[in-house]
Design a protein around this motif. Sequence first.
Motif, PDB file in Angstrom:
ATOM      1  N   ILE A 278      24.351  -3.979   8.349  1.00  0.00           N
ATOM      2  CA  ILE A 278      23.496  -5.013   7.777  1.00  0.00           C
ATOM      3  C   ILE A 278      23.736  -5.029   6.274  1.00  0.00           C
ATOM      4  O   ILE A 278      23.572  -4.006   5.598  1.00  0.00           O
ATOM      5  CB  ILE A 278      22.006  -4.752   8.060  1.00  0.00           C
ATOM      6  N   LYS A 279      24.116  -6.164   5.738  1.00  0.00           N
ATOM      7  CA  LYS A 279      24.360  -6.270   4.300  1.00  0.00           C
ATOM      8  C   LYS A 279      23.069  -6.630   3.571  1.00  0.00           C
ATOM      9  O   LYS A 279      22.253  -7.409   4.070  1.00  0.00           O
ATOM     10  CB  LYS A 279      25.439  -7.327   4.023  1.00  0.00           C
ATOM     11  N   ASP A 280      22.929  -6.050   2.389  1.00  0.00           N
ATOM     12  CA  ASP A 280      21.784  -6.284   1.504  1.00  0.00           C
ATOM     13  C   ASP A 280      20.452  -6.124   2.254  1.00  0.00           C
ATOM     14  O   ASP A 280      19.637  -7.053   2.302  1.00  0.00           O
ATOM     15  CB  ASP A 280      21.871  -7.683   0.895  1.00  0.00           C
ATOM     16  N   PRO A 281      20.194  -4.946   2.841  1.00  0.00           N
ATOM     17  CA  PRO A 281      18.957  -4.775   3.617  1.00  0.00           C
ATOM     18  C   PRO A 281      17.692  -4.873   2.769  1.00  0.00           C
ATOM     19  O   PRO A 281      16.630  -5.238   3.278  1.00  0.00           O
ATOM     20  CB  PRO A 281      19.118  -3.376   4.223  1.00  0.00           C
ATOM     21  N   TYR A 282      17.781  -4.553   1.478  1.00  0.00           N
ATOM     22  CA  TYR A 282      16.604  -4.594   0.607  1.00  0.00           C
ATOM     23  C   TYR A 282      16.462  -5.932  -0.129  1.00  0.00           C
ATOM     24  O   TYR A 282      15.619  -6.060  -1.022  1.00  0.00           O
ATOM     25  CB  TYR A 282      16.657  -3.444  -0.392  1.00  0.00           C
ATOM     26  N   LEU A 283      17.294  -6.921   0.243  1.00  0.00           N
ATOM     27  CA  LEU A 283      17.197  -8.286  -0.280  1.00  0.00           C
ATOM     28  C   LEU A 283      17.261  -8.301  -1.813  1.00  0.00           C
ATOM     29  O   LEU A 283      16.531  -9.050  -2.470  1.00  0.00           O
ATOM     30  CB  LEU A 283      15.897  -8.954   0.195  1.00  0.00           C
ATOM     31  N   ARG A 284      18.157  -7.501  -2.384  1.00  0.00           N
ATOM     32  CA  ARG A 284      18.292  -7.476  -3.843  1.00  0.00           C
ATOM     33  C   ARG A 284      19.149  -8.621  -4.360  1.00  0.00           C
ATOM     34  O   ARG A 284      19.031  -9.023  -5.520  1.00  0.00           O
ATOM     35  CB  ARG A 284      18.879  -6.138  -4.276  1.00  0.00           C
ATOM     36  N   GLU A 285      20.033  -9.142  -3.502  1.00  0.00           N
ATOM     37  CA  GLU A 285      20.914 -10.227  -3.931  1.00  0.00           C
ATOM     38  C   GLU A 285      20.430 -11.588  -3.457  1.00  0.00           C
ATOM     39  O   GLU A 285      20.478 -12.560  -4.201  1.00  0.00           O
ATOM     40  CB  GLU A 285      22.335  -9.968  -3.414  1.00  0.00           C
ATOM     41  N   HIS A 286      19.968 -11.661  -2.216  1.00  0.00           N
ATOM     42  CA  HIS A 286      19.517 -12.943  -1.658  1.00  0.00           C
ATOM     43  C   HIS A 286      18.186 -12.706  -0.948  1.00  0.00           C
ATOM     44  O   HIS A 286      18.118 -11.951   0.018  1.00  0.00           O
ATOM     45  CB  HIS A 286      20.538 -13.517  -0.678  1.00  0.00           C
ATOM     46  N   LYS A 287      17.151 -13.352  -1.408  1.00  0.00           N
ATOM     47  CA  LYS A 287      15.834 -13.220  -0.802  1.00  0.00           C
ATOM     48  C   LYS A 287      15.280 -14.597  -0.517  1.00  0.00           C
ATOM     49  O   LYS A 287      15.232 -15.449  -1.403  1.00  0.00           O
ATOM     50  CB  LYS A 287      14.890 -12.442  -1.708  1.00  0.00           C
ATOM     51  N   THR A 288      14.864 -14.819   0.724  1.00  0.00           N
ATOM     52  CA  THR A 288      14.269 -16.079   1.131  1.00  0.00           C
ATOM     53  C   THR A 288      12.765 -15.895   1.292  1.00  0.00           C
ATOM     54  O   THR A 288      12.293 -14.788   1.570  1.00  0.00           O
ATOM     55  CB  THR A 288      14.876 -16.573   2.454  1.00  0.00           C
ATOM     56  N   PRO A 289      11.982 -16.965   1.120  1.00  0.00           N
ATOM     57  CA  PRO A 289      10.527 -16.843   1.257  1.00  0.00           C
ATOM     58  C   PRO A 289      10.132 -16.339   2.645  1.00  0.00           C
ATOM     59  O   PRO A 289      10.638 -16.807   3.667  1.00  0.00           O
ATOM     60  CB  PRO A 289      10.045 -18.279   1.025  1.00  0.00           C
ATOM     61  N   GLY A 290       9.243 -15.379   2.680  1.00  0.00           N
ATOM     62  CA  GLY A 290       8.755 -14.837   3.943  1.00  0.00           C
ATOM     63  C   GLY A 290       9.578 -13.716   4.524  1.00  0.00           C
ATOM     64  O   GLY A 290       9.156 -13.075   5.488  1.00  0.00           O
ATOM     65  N   SER A 291      10.756 -13.475   3.967  1.00  0.00           N
ATOM     66  CA  SER A 291      11.612 -12.409   4.487  1.00  0.00           C
ATOM     67  C   SER A 291      11.172 -11.062   3.926  1.00  0.00           C
ATOM     68  O   SER A 291      10.690 -10.971   2.795  1.00  0.00           O
ATOM     69  CB  SER A 291      13.073 -12.676   4.152  1.00  0.00           C
ATOM     70  N   LEU A 292      11.353 -10.020   4.714  1.00  0.00           N
ATOM     71  CA  LEU A 292      10.971  -8.672   4.310  1.00  0.00           C
ATOM     72  C   LEU A 292      12.200  -7.770   4.331  1.00  0.00           C
ATOM     73  O   LEU A 292      13.092  -7.960   5.158  1.00  0.00           O
ATOM     74  CB  LEU A 292       9.903  -8.112   5.260  1.00  0.00           C
ATOM     75  N   PRO A 293      12.264  -6.774   3.443  1.00  0.00           N
ATOM     76  CA  PRO A 293      13.414  -5.868   3.438  1.00  0.00           C
ATOM     77  C   PRO A 293      13.431  -4.976   4.668  1.00  0.00           C
ATOM     78  O   PRO A 293      12.378  -4.645   5.229  1.00  0.00           O
ATOM     79  CB  PRO A 293      13.213  -5.056   2.156  1.00  0.00           C
TER      80      PRO A 293
END
Length: 405
Positions: A278-293
């Motif tokens: 899984i790439k970017d599991p902590y959503l440091r590069e791409h984060k969408t509304p409502g998504s959780l790490p």
Amino acid sequence: MMKTLLRRLSPLFILLLFVVGAFALMSTKEAPEQKPEEMPVPIVDVTQVEQQTVSLNLPSYGVVTPKYKTQLVTEVQGRMLSISPQFVAGGIVKKGDQLAQIEPSDYEADLMQAEATLAQATAALNEEIARGEVAKIEFKGYDKGLPPELGLRIPQLKKEQANVKYAQAALARAQRNLERTVIRAPFDGIIKARNVDLGQYVTLGTNLGELYNTSIAEIRLPISNDDLAYLESVDHPDTQVTLSASLAGKENSWMGNIIRSEGVIDADNRMVYLVAEIKDPYLREHKTPGSLPLKYGSFVNAVIKGRTVDGIVKLPRHVVRNEHVALINDQNIVEMRHVNVVRSDLEHVFIKDSLKTGERVAITHFSNMANGQLVKIIGEDAKPVQTPTPKEDAPESSLAAAGVN
């Protein structure tokens, strides 16, 4: 005397009279009308068969771990001069961020000493080069063949050149040691633990803490060796996997890929482990509304995309028993048919080359269901048919009249 005898025998006469009357009543009793026993017709619910093109997905589970993790250790020794506020358990850092610093005074002095030594060696080299030029002039009129190397000061020149290289190496080492007094993050990550405090004296190789990389996460997914046949390719980078877990009171999902198989059957559970990424599991590069790490250490359920197969019939798991299903034909007669189950999961079975589109399968099951049995379909207006069954204790004449041999 006669009267006395009649008086004593009168109870016997009365009793005899009652016995004769009872026999008379029994002989004139009419036999009850014999009615055939009516057997109730079972009522079942059915579903129509529909062939589909489905992916034979494989369920699994696993724990999220970082692909890269490292122990932060010291390469020099000294007292901890400062510690960054981010250098705590759970701290998020970027590559190159300063985490801590060791007292640099001694290493700054070593650097200055190395610089001075290099300057001395360079000066000695330049002086020897000049002496060599003078020696060449002195031997310019030498007529006894080639002038000697010692006379031209060639060995002395090589010595000074070696001294310069040695001083340059010492200077580079001193510079590296000074740089190593600053502990920096080798990659973007999250601090797992910190093992030192401010003012603590650390020696060479002291474990300062642990850092997890947040760029890529991995999950080891166990599956049975037989289930490998349902994958397109174990090492195919496009083999998708959907991960799900309950976070913050709701179900969340993440998409990843199977990148490899460990290729060994585990001796303890006889399972083969696939590794999902899984790439970017902590959503440091791409984060969408409502998504959780997707946090490290989380337990997740996985669904691995399997081979796409045509002509598959998907039925509830309870419908198939001992690889047989109950078909209901147009006359509402039960036909028990053996089916080819290619795969099953906790809720469904997948059948191939056994059922045709439009056939009806009973989804209601009862213990004595058998071939040729008449049933009634829920929602149909047809009345149930009663099948007469003669009693076992019926007279032989009645059985003969009914045609039973």
